[in-house]
Write a protein that holds these residues in place. Structure first.
Motif, PDB file in Angstrom:
ATOM      1  N   PRO A 569      -0.716   8.280  -3.730  1.00 27.69           N
ATOM      2  CA  PRO A 569      -0.847   7.961  -2.305  1.00 27.69           C
ATOM      3  C   PRO A 569      -2.298   7.980  -1.858  1.00 27.69           C
ATOM      4  CG  PRO A 569       0.949   9.504  -2.659  1.00 27.69           C
ATOM      5  CD  PRO A 569       0.220   9.392  -3.967  1.00 27.69           C
ATOM      6  N   ALA A 570      -2.672   7.004  -1.036  1.00 28.13           N
ATOM      7  CA  ALA A 570      -4.040   6.905  -0.540  1.00 28.13           C
ATOM      8  C   ALA A 570      -4.282   7.904   0.580  1.00 28.13           C
ATOM      9  CB  ALA A 570      -4.308   5.488  -0.032  1.00 28.13           C
ATOM     10  N   THR A 571      -5.538   8.185   0.814  1.00 27.66           N
ATOM     11  CA  THR A 571      -5.924   9.007   1.950  1.00 27.66           C
ATOM     12  C   THR A 571      -5.468   8.332   3.242  1.00 27.66           C
ATOM     13  OG1 THR A 571      -7.857   9.820   0.762  1.00 27.66           O
ATOM     14  CG2 THR A 571      -7.872  10.037   3.159  1.00 27.66           C
ATOM     15  N   GLY A 572      -4.921   9.132   4.156  1.00 28.57           N
ATOM     16  CA  GLY A 572      -4.462   8.591   5.430  1.00 28.57           C
ATOM     17  C   GLY A 572      -3.114   7.921   5.378  1.00 28.57           C
ATOM     18  N   SER A 573      -2.462   7.946   4.230  1.00 29.48           N
ATOM     19  CA  SER A 573      -1.145   7.328   4.066  1.00 29.48           C
ATOM     20  C   SER A 573      -0.073   8.412   4.168  1.00 29.48           C
ATOM     21  CB  SER A 573      -1.077   6.645   2.704  1.00 29.48           C
ATOM     22  OG  SER A 573       0.202   6.115   2.457  1.00 29.48           O
TER      23      SER A 573
END
Length: 664
Positions: A569-573
């Protein structure tokens, strides 16, 4: 002919001729009609007449064998065959002259069971090898008349049936013979009618033709993004870098179907020179990679915008938007008439609507639109509702075609494009044994130079099913059961091994082996209700990433690829969007060089625009979400008015429309 109908045809007669009385008066003679050379079918009747010469007393009638005599008179009787016979039965109807019981004649009648085409497996064939097989038949009264049909269309004209390319059906014998010219499995319905008018049908027949000879060059697959994704009008000549899978030596990068000077880097990377003349004015170019023959052909399309970066993005309905479409559930974009303007194919209810772009954001219905979906011959009980539609050249025609999933009939149908906006159904469906066929992924999954399909089911049955294509519109299935149901699918090389992989809803990851089969990778953390996925390199590290709509969480999850088939998972997701996001598309909407995301929110009738920052994070665009219609269900992007900015087409299931949203 009805079973209750008296036959007036010639059939087999065995009659004893007249016996001449030994007397001085004129002899009495007796004759019967009709003659019945081949017999009748069970449950049918035949009227028999007696002609007696030199006697006015007529005849009496008797029967030997099954059935009954009805309505006897001195000159006629009706023979009624039994309703059910298991095998051919012999019957004798005898007439005895009333004036002289020594004078008799009889009719011999064969009573046949009704014709039946039993369930049967016809043997496989091979391309280039002679084939001959007769369809099995039981019962019936010869001679027979055979035909083949491919299943009815709910409304409109039917699709002509066919046996495999290169083979023909002998209409008198039911033999299928010839030399196959193309691989795949043809599904067809055989019909036979016997001499009495009784027919039989079997819609569950098929012949598999196996390919022979070496494989061709792979059909290439093109990733997003291009580098660059957009350039300003009037830019000088520049180098365009593309990535993907299946690039061959001699491959070219084509801009609007015109080859560019291309440098082959490796099977996943090409660099092409774009002349300044091609970017002199605003517009959007269709970029494809084309591999040389044999096999090969053009990849999927990725757009290169010739437009300046946009500080803000806003949309407004085009002049004739929305378009009216009954129950739109699928969208596909392509230049179907090859005029350089993107067109629309919309799947709705039992129809395929075709709209040709005018280049200003408006559309005109194509001649012959809408097309009506057929039902497959092996399963024509449910209505042929559509579920998904995807573009591709499945027949090596050099023109964009379509594949449409059938929601109730366990099938996918391919259509060959003509290059002028018209389409024709292939003469056989692809069998996808799951219901419904909610998604069809397209790619050359075995690298042989022909586009294949992977059919995804939304319910019970085998899913996914790989359907290997051979360039004729027919497919052979690869049996592999994961029970991986879902709503959507997307293709890409997620582990960088040069073989196309598959994701179902962004949560299930299937890694391609290279022969059309897959191995399961670990599940991706895509939320509680993943329903749609977009693929692209969102952080610029050379690995494909995923953007997944979570219908339950009202958000989009960004999963960054690790290059080995796993994702983080990406940052901010996850990123909040509207209510019940149901579809998603990736593209550079503000021409800043980074991939963005447009999300259709089914529950609140809006589209959310998420602008990419180039590092896997996204920012909600100013003014987003945008109102579109009731129940936006599918979404696609292209430059519909030729201004160098990506626009949107949104299928609104709730109000039966397709909104065309033009960037302002």
């Amino acid at each position: 002919m009805s079973k209750a109908t008296s036959l007036g045809v010639a059939v087999y007669l065995t009659a004893v001729a007249t016996i001449i009385a030994a007397c001085s008066s004129a002899p009495i003679t007796l004759s019967l009609s009709p003659s019945l050379p081949q017999g009748i079918d069970e449950g049918q009747t035949v009227a028999i007449s007696a002609t007696v010469v030199n006697s006015s007393k007529g005849v009496s009638w008797s029967l030997s064998g099954p059935g009954s005599l009805v309505g006897a008179t001195p000159s006629s009787v009706v023979y009624a065959a039994p309703a059910n016979v298991s095998s051919a039965a012999q019957v004798r109807v005898t007439a005895t002259v009333a004036a002289d019981s020594m004078k008799t004649a009889f009719v011999q009648i064969t009573v046949n069971p009704n014709p039946q085409i039993p369930f049967q497996s016809l043997p496989n064939g091979s391309v280039g090898s002679p084939y001959n097989q007769t369809i099995a038949l039981t019962g019936g009264t010869p001679p027979f008349q055979w035909s083949v049909y491919n299943g009815p269309i709910e409304t409109g004209s039917g699709v002509s049936g066919a046996v495999p390319d290169g083979l023909t059906l002998n209409t008198g014998s039911g033999a299928i013979g010839g030399t196959p010219t193309g691989g795949g499995t043809w599904y067809f319905e055989a019909t036979v009618t016997d001499a009495t008018g009784v027919g039989a049908v079997n819609g569950a027949l098929s012949i598999q033709i196996n390919p022979t000879g070496p494989a061709g060059t792979a059909v290439p697959f093109l990733n997003q993004p291009l580098a660059p994704t957009a350039v300003s009008p009037g830019s000088p000549s520049f180098l365009l870098s593309v990535s993907g899978a299946g690039f061959a030596g001699g491959a070219t990068v084509d801009l609007n179907r015109v080859p560019l000077a291309t440098t082959f880097v490796d099977s996943e990377h090409l660099v092409a020179t774009v002349p300044a003349a091609d970017v002199a004015s605003a517009g959007t170019a269709a970029i494809t990679v084309v591999n040389p023959a044999p096999g090969g052909g053009a990849s999927n399309v990725v757009y290169l915008q010739v437009g300046a970066p946009e500080a803000a993005v806003s949309f407004a309905n085009a002049k004739n938007s929305p378009l009216t479409v009954y129950l739109p559930v699928g969208l596909a974009i392509g230049d179907f008439n090859e005029d350089g303007k993107p067109d629309l194919a919309v799947a709705g209810n039992i129809r395929i609507y075709l709209f040709l772009g005018n280049g200003d954001g408006t559309f005109t219905a194509a001649p012959g639109s809408p097309l009506y979906m057929p039902s497959p011959p092996y399963d024509d009980f449910g209505s042929p509702y559509v579920a998904t539609i995807t573009a591709g050249d499945f027949t090596h025609a050099g023109h964009t075609g379509l594949v449409v999933g059938s929601a109730q009939n366990e099938a996918a149908f391919t259509l060959a494009g003509s290059g002028n906006g018209a389409f024709a159904f292939a003469d056989t469906p692809a069998n996808a044994p799951q219901m419904p066929t909610t998604s069809v992924a397209v790619g050359d999954f075995n690298g042989d130079g022909d586009l294949d399909l992977v059919a995804i089911g939304g319910g019970g049955g085998a899913s996914p099913i790989t359907l290997l294509g051979y360039g004729h519109g027919a497919f052979n299935d690869v049996v592999q059961v994961f029970q991986d149901t879902g709503s959507s699918s997307a293709v890409g090389d997620f582990n960088n091994d040069g073989k196309l992989d598959l994701t179902i809803d962004g949560a299930k990851i299937l890694l391609g082996v290279g022969d059309g089969t897959f191995t399961q990778a670990p599940l991706a953390a895509a939320g509680d209700g993943p329903v749609a996925v977009a693929v692209g390199d969102f952080n610029g590290d050379g690995n494909l990433d995923l953007a997944v709509c979570d219908n339950s969480g009202n958000n989009v999850t960004i999963l960054l690829g690790n290059g080995n088939g796993t994702f983080t998972p990406a940052t901010g997701s996850p990123i909040p969007v509207g209510n019940q996001p149901y579809a998603i598309v990736a593209g550079d909407f503000n021409n800043d060089g980074n991939l963005d995301l447009a999300v259709a929110n089914y529950g609140d009738g809006t589209v959310s625009l998420l602008l990419g920052n180039g590092n896997g994070t996204f920012t909600q665009a100013s003014g987003s979400p945008y109102a579109v219609g009731n129940g936006p269900y599918q979404i696609a992007a292209a430059d519909f008015n030729g201004d160098g900015k990506l626009d949107l087409a949104v299928a609104n299931l709730g109000d039966g429309t397709v909104s065309i949203l033009l960037q302002q």
